[in-house]
Design an enzyme around this catalytic site. Structure first.
Site, PDB file in Angstrom:
ATOM      1  CG  ASP A  24      -2.008   1.023   1.160  1.00 45.09           C
ATOM      2  OD1 ASP A  24      -1.765   2.127   0.611  1.00 45.09           O
ATOM      3  OD2 ASP A  24      -3.109   0.746   1.654  1.00 45.09           O
ATOM      4  CB  ILE A  37       0.740   4.003   8.692  1.00 41.79           C
ATOM      5  CG1 ILE A  37       1.670   2.800   8.876  1.00 41.79           C
ATOM      6  CG2 ILE A  37      -0.242   4.097   9.866  1.00 41.79           C
ATOM      7  CD1 ILE A  37       2.587   2.883  10.081  1.00 41.79           C
ATOM      8  CG  HIS A  38      -3.740   4.885   4.347  1.00 41.19           C
ATOM      9  ND1 HIS A  38      -5.032   4.506   4.054  1.00 41.19           N
ATOM     10  CD2 HIS A  38      -2.946   3.968   3.755  1.00 41.19           C
ATOM     11  CE1 HIS A  38      -5.008   3.410   3.301  1.00 41.19           C
ATOM     12  NE2 HIS A  38      -3.753   3.065   3.112  1.00 41.19           N
ATOM     13  N   GLY A  39      -5.717   5.807   7.021  1.00 40.35           N
ATOM     14  CA  GLY A  39      -6.997   5.432   7.618  1.00 40.35           C
ATOM     15  C   GLY A  39      -7.364   3.963   7.496  1.00 40.35           C
TER      16      GLY A  39
END
Length: 163
Positions: free
Chosen positions: A9, A13-15
């Site tokens: 991804d 680190i995201h929602g």
């Protein structure tokens, strides 16, 4: 080391990662494996701040990730690997880290890439890395969000990269 989830991804680190994938992984720590991020102190700091509560985050390169995997001190640790590029996943597998499954989330479009889904764009290096991972027996599960159906990315690659 117990690998509970390995995911590509490029937003790291995201929602979605903090609210869904980290819970699905049920890991003690997130290990970001990315040479560029490893060398970027600002991005490392931001990723550590974005980490879900109760989880640790480490940002390493492939060499360090492989060494930590092989260290008996960490044999009982549950980890969630995060990558931005399939080439680094391939290098980790070639370094002796056994991955059974790779979840593929977002890989943004940029010049020289071919869009294969609305969230995933690949260049030839990506295609070659995925092909080698597939040949190594890694299940390549294209699933951007958890509610998406599971798709073998090799099927999408063969549709878009014929010949």
């Amino acid at each position: 080391m117990i690998i509970t989830l390995a995911r590509i991804d490029d937003r790291l680190i995201h929602g979605q990662v903090t609210t869904v994938w980290s819970k699905k992984a049920a890991a003690d720590r997130i290990i970001v494996v990315d040479e560029d991020v490893y060398k970027d102190n600002i991005r490392k700091t931001l990723l550590k701040q974005a980490c879900p509560p109760g989880m640790k985050v480490n940002v390493v390169n492939v060499t360090k990730a492989a060494a930590v995997y092989k260290n008996p001190k960490y044999q009982d640790d549950k980890v969630f690997y995060l990558f931005t590029k399939p080439i680094e996943v391939l290098r980790l597998v070639e370094a002796g880290v056994p991955l059974e499954r790779l979840n593929i989330g977002g890989m943004q479009y940029s010049e020289g890439k071919t869009q294969i889904t609305k969230s995933v764009s690949l260049d030839q290096q990506d295609v070659d890395a995925f092909t080698k991972l597939d040949q190594a027996g890694v299940t390549l599960d294209l699933q951007v969000v958890e509610s998406d159906p599971h798709i073998n990315i090799m099927d999408k690659i063969s549709e878009k990269f014929k010949g």
